[in-house]
Design a protein around this motif. Structure first.
Motif, PDB file in Angstrom:
ATOM      1  N   TYR A 765       0.827  -1.216   0.000  1.00  0.00           N
ATOM      2  CA  TYR A 765       0.000   0.000   0.000  1.00  0.00           C
ATOM      3  C   TYR A 765       0.859   1.263   0.000  1.00  0.00           C
ATOM      4  CZ  TYR A 765      -4.116  -2.871   0.765  1.00  0.00           C
ATOM      5  OH  TYR A 765      -5.134  -3.789   0.626  1.00  0.00           O
ATOM      6  N   THR A 766       2.014   1.199   0.660  1.00  0.00           N
ATOM      7  CA  THR A 766       2.919   2.345   0.635  1.00  0.00           C
ATOM      8  C   THR A 766       3.422   2.597  -0.786  1.00  0.00           C
ATOM      9  OG1 THR A 766       3.598   1.941   2.929  1.00  0.00           O
ATOM     10  CG2 THR A 766       5.066   3.285   1.563  1.00  0.00           C
ATOM     11  N   ARG A 767       3.826   1.528  -1.462  1.00  0.00           N
ATOM     12  CA  ARG A 767       4.293   1.666  -2.850  1.00  0.00           C
ATOM     13  C   ARG A 767       3.159   2.117  -3.773  1.00  0.00           C
ATOM     14  NH1 ARG A 767       8.574  -1.790  -4.440  1.00  0.00           N
ATOM     15  NH2 ARG A 767       8.045  -1.127  -6.567  1.00  0.00           N
ATOM     16  N   LEU A 768       1.966   1.562  -3.558  1.00  0.00           N
ATOM     17  CA  LEU A 768       0.820   1.921  -4.393  1.00  0.00           C
ATOM     18  C   LEU A 768       0.490   3.405  -4.268  1.00  0.00           C
ATOM     19  CD1 LEU A 768      -1.734   1.241  -6.106  1.00  0.00           C
ATOM     20  CD2 LEU A 768      -2.900   0.758  -3.930  1.00  0.00           C
ATOM     21  N   LEU A 769       0.387   3.905  -3.042  1.00  0.00           N
ATOM     22  CA  LEU A 769       0.045   5.315  -2.851  1.00  0.00           C
ATOM     23  C   LEU A 769       1.138   6.235  -3.358  1.00  0.00           C
ATOM     24  CD1 LEU A 769      -1.685   5.157   0.658  1.00  0.00           C
ATOM     25  CD2 LEU A 769      -2.778   5.466  -1.561  1.00  0.00           C
ATOM     26  N   ALA A 770       2.392   5.824  -3.215  1.00  0.00           N
ATOM     27  CA  ALA A 770       3.492   6.634  -3.749  1.00  0.00           C
ATOM     28  C   ALA A 770       3.419   6.689  -5.273  1.00  0.00           C
ATOM     29  CB  ALA A 770       4.831   6.060  -3.292  1.00  0.00           C
ATOM     30  N   PHE A 771       3.127   5.556  -5.904  1.00  0.00           N
ATOM     31  CA  PHE A 771       3.009   5.502  -7.362  1.00  0.00           C
ATOM     32  C   PHE A 771       1.870   6.411  -7.843  1.00  0.00           C
ATOM     33  CE2 PHE A 771       1.062   3.581 -11.155  1.00  0.00           C
ATOM     34  CZ  PHE A 771       2.155   3.487 -12.009  1.00  0.00           C
ATOM     35  N   LEU A 772       0.725   6.316  -7.205  1.00  0.00           N
ATOM     36  CA  LEU A 772      -0.407   7.156  -7.598  1.00  0.00           C
ATOM     37  C   LEU A 772      -0.123   8.625  -7.327  1.00  0.00           C
ATOM     38  CD1 LEU A 772      -3.381   4.967  -6.274  1.00  0.00           C
ATOM     39  CD2 LEU A 772      -2.632   5.239  -8.645  1.00  0.00           C
ATOM     40  N   SER A 773       0.583   8.903  -6.235  1.00  0.00           N
ATOM     41  CA  SER A 773       0.898  10.295  -5.891  1.00  0.00           C
ATOM     42  C   SER A 773       1.762  10.944  -6.961  1.00  0.00           C
ATOM     43  CB  SER A 773       1.606  10.351  -4.536  1.00  0.00           C
ATOM     44  OG  SER A 773       1.953  11.678  -4.197  1.00  0.00           O
ATOM     45  N   VAL A 774       2.747  10.218  -7.463  1.00  0.00           N
ATOM     46  CA  VAL A 774       3.627  10.767  -8.496  1.00  0.00           C
ATOM     47  C   VAL A 774       2.843  11.110  -9.757  1.00  0.00           C
ATOM     48  CG1 VAL A 774       5.505  10.179 -10.072  1.00  0.00           C
ATOM     49  CG2 VAL A 774       5.714   9.651  -7.639  1.00  0.00           C
ATOM     50  N   HIS A 775       1.878  10.272 -10.121  1.00  0.00           N
ATOM     51  CA  HIS A 775       1.204  10.441 -11.411  1.00  0.00           C
ATOM     52  C   HIS A 775      -0.140  11.165 -11.329  1.00  0.00           C
ATOM     53  CE1 HIS A 775       4.333   7.997 -13.108  1.00  0.00           C
ATOM     54  NE2 HIS A 775       4.091   7.045 -12.231  1.00  0.00           N
ATOM     55  N   LEU A 776      -0.757  11.153 -10.136  1.00  0.00           N
ATOM     56  CA  LEU A 776      -2.052  11.832  -9.986  1.00  0.00           C
ATOM     57  C   LEU A 776      -2.030  12.947  -8.948  1.00  0.00           C
ATOM     58  CD1 LEU A 776      -4.623   8.854 -10.102  1.00  0.00           C
ATOM     59  CD2 LEU A 776      -3.637  10.161 -11.993  1.00  0.00           C
ATOM     60  N   GLY A 777      -1.053  12.913  -8.044  1.00  0.00           N
ATOM     61  CA  GLY A 777      -0.906  14.016  -7.107  1.00  0.00           C
ATOM     62  C   GLY A 777      -1.570  13.845  -5.763  1.00  0.00           C
ATOM     63  N   GLY A 778      -2.044  12.657  -5.415  1.00  0.00           N
ATOM     64  CA  GLY A 778      -2.697  12.458  -4.122  1.00  0.00           C
ATOM     65  C   GLY A 778      -1.716  12.226  -2.991  1.00  0.00           C
ATOM     66  N   ALA A 779      -2.260  11.902  -1.833  1.00  0.00           N
ATOM     67  CA  ALA A 779      -1.446  11.733  -0.634  1.00  0.00           C
ATOM     68  C   ALA A 779      -0.699  10.403  -0.647  1.00  0.00           C
ATOM     69  CB  ALA A 779      -2.327  11.834   0.604  1.00  0.00           C
ATOM     70  N   ARG A 780       0.367  10.363   0.114  1.00  0.00           N
ATOM     71  CA  ARG A 780       1.160   9.147   0.274  1.00  0.00           C
ATOM     72  C   ARG A 780       0.799   8.476   1.596  1.00  0.00           C
ATOM     73  NH1 ARG A 780       6.664   9.333  -2.572  1.00  0.00           N
ATOM     74  NH2 ARG A 780       6.380  10.892  -4.203  1.00  0.00           N
ATOM     75  N   ALA A 781       1.430   7.335   1.841  1.00  0.00           N
ATOM     76  CA  ALA A 781       1.191   6.590   3.074  1.00  0.00           C
ATOM     77  C   ALA A 781       1.970   7.198   4.221  1.00  0.00           C
ATOM     78  CB  ALA A 781       1.580   5.129   2.892  1.00  0.00           C
ATOM     79  N   ARG A 782       1.380   7.141   5.379  1.00  0.00           N
ATOM     80  CA  ARG A 782       2.071   7.596   6.587  1.00  0.00           C
ATOM     81  C   ARG A 782       3.088   6.552   7.005  1.00  0.00           C
ATOM     82  NH1 ARG A 782      -1.698   9.025  11.572  1.00  0.00           N
ATOM     83  NH2 ARG A 782      -2.433  10.499  10.014  1.00  0.00           N
TER      84      ARG A 782
END
Length: 782
Positions: A765-782
Motif C-alpha cells: 500500500y505504501t508503494r501503491l500510494l506513492a506511485f499514484l501520488s507521483v502520477h495523480l498528485g494524491g497523498a502518500r502513506a504515513r
C-alpha cells in the motif's frame, strides 16, 4: 523528485540567487533560504518517532486464553491483551514543525521591526534584494511551494486499513447462556465461546495456516459445529475444504467430525491423522429438535462428483445415508421436518437441473431444466407445514424473482422481485428457518417481505427505523425468541452487533467492527447508472473524498472475478483508502457482474477485453462528462481480473489513463485457458463458454500489447498464487520493459492471491500510494 521536493528546491534556489548566495549583512534576520531548506528537510528526512506498526499477535493459543471484557454503556465488548499501537506518523510531526518555524519567523520579523510595506527578499542585500519585482517573485514562489506541498503533506494512515478486527461474527446459543464468536488472525480464523454470565472464554478452536471458519452453528444447547474453509490470499475467494469439527461450549469433547483426508482416533489428541481417502462433508441443516444429529452432504473430492445426503451423529461421527442425488455437483434443500425435498446440480455440460421428491424413498422428478427453460431455478426452503416451497428463479430481461411453489399442482406464484437487483439474501422467520422475505442491494440495502403484516416484517420495520441508513439482520435467536443477535451495517460502518430483547425492546451494543473509523468521516458509496455505448444500463458506485465533488483525480477500480462477483454497497477498504488520499473512486459493475439478473451477467460471456472493457471506458468518460474527474489525472487499478482490466485498459485506451496498476492479475489468457481447462470436464466447458476458444485469446491478452501502453505501470504478485500464477506478472513486466514502458514491480515469494502478512501489505500500500501520488498528485502513506 516529486512535485513537493521540486517546489521547495525552486523556492530555495530563487531566494539564494536573490540574496547573492547567502552573503547578507549581519544586521539582517535569519536568511529565508535557510528557513525553506529546513522546511524541506522536515518533509524528506525521517524523524525519531514511536513506531506506527501495531504490535504483532502472539501465538494464537496464548492470545485466546487472555480474553478480557469491559463495559461500554449498557453493552460489553471484548478485547485481546497484548495489542497496542501508536498511530503517530511523520506527517503530524512535519505539520507541527512547519507551524513552529512559521511562528518563529513571524516573531523574528516583529522583533526586528520589519513592516509589511518594506519587505524585500533580502533586506539590504544589493540590487537583487530590492524592488517590487523581487517582492512579487518571493510571494508567488512561496505560495506555489505551499500549494504544491500541501496535498503531499496530508498522508494516509495505512495502519488503520491493516489493523484487524478483534471479532468478526457472533451467534447466541439457544439458551442464551453463551456467545460463539470468530476471531480473525493474520493467516487464519479462530472460534471462541464466551459465557455471558461472567464473560469468561470457555472454549476455542483454531485451524491450520490459511484456514477460515467458513460458518458455525449451534447444533443444540451445548454443542457448536463448525465448517472449515481455506483462502490462500486476500483476493482469493474462500473455498470449503469439506472438514467439520465440533466442540461443547464448556470446551469438552472437541472432535473432528469429518475430513476428506480421513480421521483417526488420535487426531484430536495431537496424534497423526490417517490419510486414507474420505468424503468431503458440508452442512445442510442442524436439524432443530434433534440434539444428536445434523444433516450433511458428502462427496469425494473428484472432478464433477456424485453427492449423497447423510445424517451424522455429532458425538460419535456415525453417518447414515438418507438420499442420493439424481444429478452431479448437487446441493439440497430440506423441509421443516428435515426431509430432503430438492436437489439442484449440473453435469459435465454445466446445464442446471432442479429435482423434487415428496418424501424419503420416493423418486425424484425434474422441476426445471435450464436447457429447456433458459433459466436457473433454485430452492430456498419450505413453509412450516411443508406444503409450500419457495423458489428463486432467473427471469429473462431482468433480475431474479422469488416464487411460491405448490408441489402438488406444479404451480408457481410470484412473491417479490426488485426492479434493479437480484435477491441478496433470504430473511427467515424469527421462530423457524422458513423464508419470510429477502434483501436487495443497489442504492443501499432494502428489505422486502412476502407478508408485510407478519410479525417478522413488523419487527424488521421497527429495527430499520431505529437504525436509519443501515441494514439490519437477525443472525441468531434463543429458543424462546426473547433474545436476538442483531448485525447492523452500512457503506460507512463495517458493522455493529447488538443483543436485542424482543420483550423490552432494548438493544445493547456488544461489539463494533473497525470502530477506529468514524462513519461521519467515511466516504459514502453513491449508486450510479451509466449507459454503455450499445445502450446497456450499467450500475456501480462512486466514492468521493469527503467534502469534494468536482475535477478530482480519479481511480477506476474494476472488481475481480469477473463472473459471480459484484461491487457492493458496503465499507470497501480500497475505495476508502483511495478517497482518504484525495481520489474519486469509480467501481463499476460492468456486464458479466452478478446481482442484476441473468441477462446482465451473460452479456459478459466471451467479452474479456471487448465489451466488458468498453464498459469501463464508457464509465470513465461518464465521470469526465459529469466533471467529477479531471481528465488529465485518471488511473485504472485492479486486482485479479481487475488487474487484467487495468492493463488491457491502458493498452486499449492509451490516451485516457495516466497510469495503470495490476495486483495479482492475469495477463495471458491463452495460458489461463490451458490451466483452467485441465481441472475437469465441467471446467473445460465453462472456459469455452465464458472465456472463449483458446485460439481467439491472444488478441485480448495484455501481455501481447505492451507496445500500445504509453503510461507508467505498477505490478505486484505473490510467488505462491494458484489463482493467477506469478508467471503472468513476470511475463507482463518483461513485455513492458522490452517495449520501453516505465514499470515498477513488487513480488513476495511466500504470498498467494493477495498479500496476507502485515509487513507485506504495508509495503504494497505504501508503494501503491506513492506511485499514484507521483502520477495523480494524491497523498502518500504515513
Amino acid at each position: 523528485m516529486d512535485p513537493c521536493e521540486l517546489a521547495l528546491s525552486l523556492v530555495g534556489l530563487a531566494f539564494a540567487l536573490s540574496c547573492r548566495a547567502f552573503h547578507l549583512p549581519n544586521r539582517n534576520p535569519p536568511t529565508f533560504p535557510i528557513l525553506y531548506l529546513a522546511i524541506g528537510a522536515l518533509y524528506v528526512l525521517p524523524l525519531p518517532l514511536p513506531p506506527a506498526d501495531p504490535v504483532q499477535f502472539p501465538k494464537v493459543a496464548e492470545h485466546l486464553t487472555e480474553t478480557q471484557v469491559f463495559y461500554p454503556g449498557s453493552g460489553f465488548r471484548w478485547s485481546l491483551q497484548g495489542v497496542a499501537e501508536v498511530n503517530v506518523g511523520v506527517s503530524a510531526a512535519a505539520i507541527l514543525g512547519l507551524l513552529a518555524l512559521g511562528l518563529l519567523a513571524v516573531w523574528w520579523l516583529l522583533k526586528t521591526g520589519w513592516k509589511l510595506k518594506s519587505w524585500t527578499l533580502c533586506y539590504g542585500a544589493g540590487s537583487l534584494g530590492k524592488g517590487e519585482g523581487m517582492r512579487i517573485v518571493s510571494v508567488v514562489a512561496l505560495l506555489l511551494a505551499i500549494g504544491i506541498c500541501a496535498p503531499a503533506m496530508a498522508q494516509v494512515d495505512v495502519a488503520a486499513y491493516l489493523k484487524r478486527d478483534k471479532y468478526e461474527r457472533i451467534k447466541i446459543s439457544p439458551t442464551g447462556e453463551y456467545l460463539a464468536v470468530t476471531v480473525p488472525l493474520e493467516d487464519r480464523t479462530a472460534l471462541a465461546i464466551v459465557r455471558r454470565s461472567d464473560k469468561t472464554m470457555t472454549a476455542k478452536a483454531v485451524g491450520a495456516e490459511h484456514s477460515l471458519i467458513d460458518d458455525f452453528w449451534w447444533a443444540n444447547d451445548e454443542r457448536v459445529v463448525l465448517a472449515i474453509a481455506q483462502r490462500l490470499g486476500t483476493q482469493d475467494a474462500p473455498f470449503s475444504t469439506g472438514e467439520l469439527h465440533a466442540v461443547n461450549a464448556d470446551g469438552s469433547r472437541p472432535m473432528l467430525l469429518a475430513s476428506p483426508a480421513g480421521i483417526s482416533d488420535m487426531a484430536n489428541a495431537g496424534g497423526t491423522t490417517r490419510l486414507a481417502p474420505g468424503a468431503a462433508v458440508f452442512m445442510i441443516d442442524p436439524l432443530a429438535g434433534d440434539d444428536r444429529n445434523i444433516l450433511v452432504s458428502a462427496m469425494q473430492l473428484t472432478a464433477d462428483p456424485q453427492t449423497r445426503v447423510e445424517k451424522m451423529d455429532i458425538y460419535s461421527r456415525n453417518r447414515t445415508t438418507v438420499a442420493t442425488a439424481p444429478v452431479r455437483n448437487a446441493s439440497f434443500a430440506v423441509d421443516g421436518a428435515g426431509q430432503v425435498r430438492f436437489a439442484r446440480g449440473a453435469g459435465f455440460d454445466n446445464v442446471s437441473k432442479l429435482y423434487y421428491r415428496d418424501e424419503r424413498g420416493q423418486d425424484w422428478r425434474l422441476v426445471n431444466d435450464e436447457a429447456e427453460s433458459g433459466v436457473v431455478v433454485d430452492a430456498l426452503g419450505f413453509s412450516q407445514d411443508g406444503k409450500t416451497a419457495y423458489l428463486r428463479s432467473e427471469v429473462s430481461g431482468g433480475p431474479d424473482a422469488i416464487f411460491a411453489y405448490d408441489p402438488l399442482t406444479d404451480k408457481r406464484s410470484p412473491l417479490i422481485r426488485d426492479p434493479v437487483a437480484d435477491p441478496l439474501g433470504i430473511i427467515e422467520r424469527l421462530d423457524s428457518h422458513e423464508p419470510a422475505g429477502a434483501w436487495f442491494m443497489s442504492a443501499g440495502i432494502r428489505s422486502r417481505f412476502f407478508d408485510e403484516k407478519s410479525p417478522t416484517a413488523r419487527l424488521y420495520r421497527s429495527l430499520e427505523r431505529a437504525f436509519p441508513g443501515h441494514a439490519v439482520a437477525v443472525t441468531s435467536t434463543t429458543h424462546d425468541g426473547r433474545l436476538a443477535l442483531l448485525h447492523v451495517w452500512s457503506d460507512r460502518n463495517s458493522g455493529d452487533f447488538y443483543l436485542f430483547d424482543t420483550t423490552t425492546k432494548q438493544a445493547d451494543l456488544l461489539y463494533s467492527r473497525r470502530e477506529w473509523f468514524e462513519p461521519a468521516k467515511v466516504s459514502p458509496s453513491r449508486a450510479i447508472e451509466v449507459t454503455a455505448r450499445d445502450g446497456m444500463k450499467l450500475h456501480g458506485y462512486l466514492n468521493l473524498p469527503v467534502g469534494q465533488e468536482k475535477q478530482l483525480p480519479l481511480v477506476v477500480l474494476p472488481h475481480g472475478g469477473p463472473y459471480g462477483v459484484f461491487d457492493r454497497w458496503e465499507f470497501d477498504d480500497s475505495s476508502q483508502m483511495l478517497t482518504e488520499a484525495g481520489y474519486a473512486v469509480l467501481r463499476l459493475n460492468y456486464r458479466g457482474s452478478s446481482n442484476y439478473g441473468r441477462d446482465y451477467s451473460h452479456a459478459g460471456a466471451r467479452q474479456w477485453g471487448k465489451r466488458m472493457q468498453d464498459d469501463l471506458t464508457d464509465a470513465t468518460r461518464w465521470a469526465i462528462e459529469q466533471k467529477i474527474a479531471d481528465p488529465s489525472r485518471i488511473c485504472i487499478y485492479g486486482a485479479s481480473y481487475g488487474g487484467y482490466a487495468a492493463l488491457m485498459g491502458a493498452a486499449k485506451e492509451p490516451s485516457l489513463y495516466k497510469c495503470a496498476v495490476g495486483y495479482v492479475g492475469v495477463y495471458d489468457l491463452e495460458k489461463m485457458h490451458k490451466d483452467d481447462a485441465k481441472f475437469s470436464r465441467s471446467w473445460r466447458t465453462w472456459t469455452e463458454e465464458w472465456l472463449g476458444e483458446r485460439d481467439t485469446l491472444a488478441e485480448v491478452s495484455p501481455v501481447n500489447f505492451a507496445g500500445r501502453i504509453k503510461v507508467p505501470v505498477f505490478l505486484a504478485a505473490g510467488g505462491q498464487d494458484e489463482r493467477a500464477p506469478v508467471e503472468h506478472t513476470r511475463r507482463m513486466e518483461k513485455a513492458l520493459q522490452q517495449a520501453g514502458v516505465p514499470v515498477e514491480s513488487l513480488y513476495f515469494k511466500s504470498e498467494g492471491h493477495g498479500f496476507f502478512k502485515e509487513e507485506h501489505r504495508r509495503e504494497y500500500y505504501t508503494r501503491l500510494l506513492a506511485f499514484l501520488s507521483v502520477h495523480l498528485g494524491g497523498a502518500r502513506a504515513r
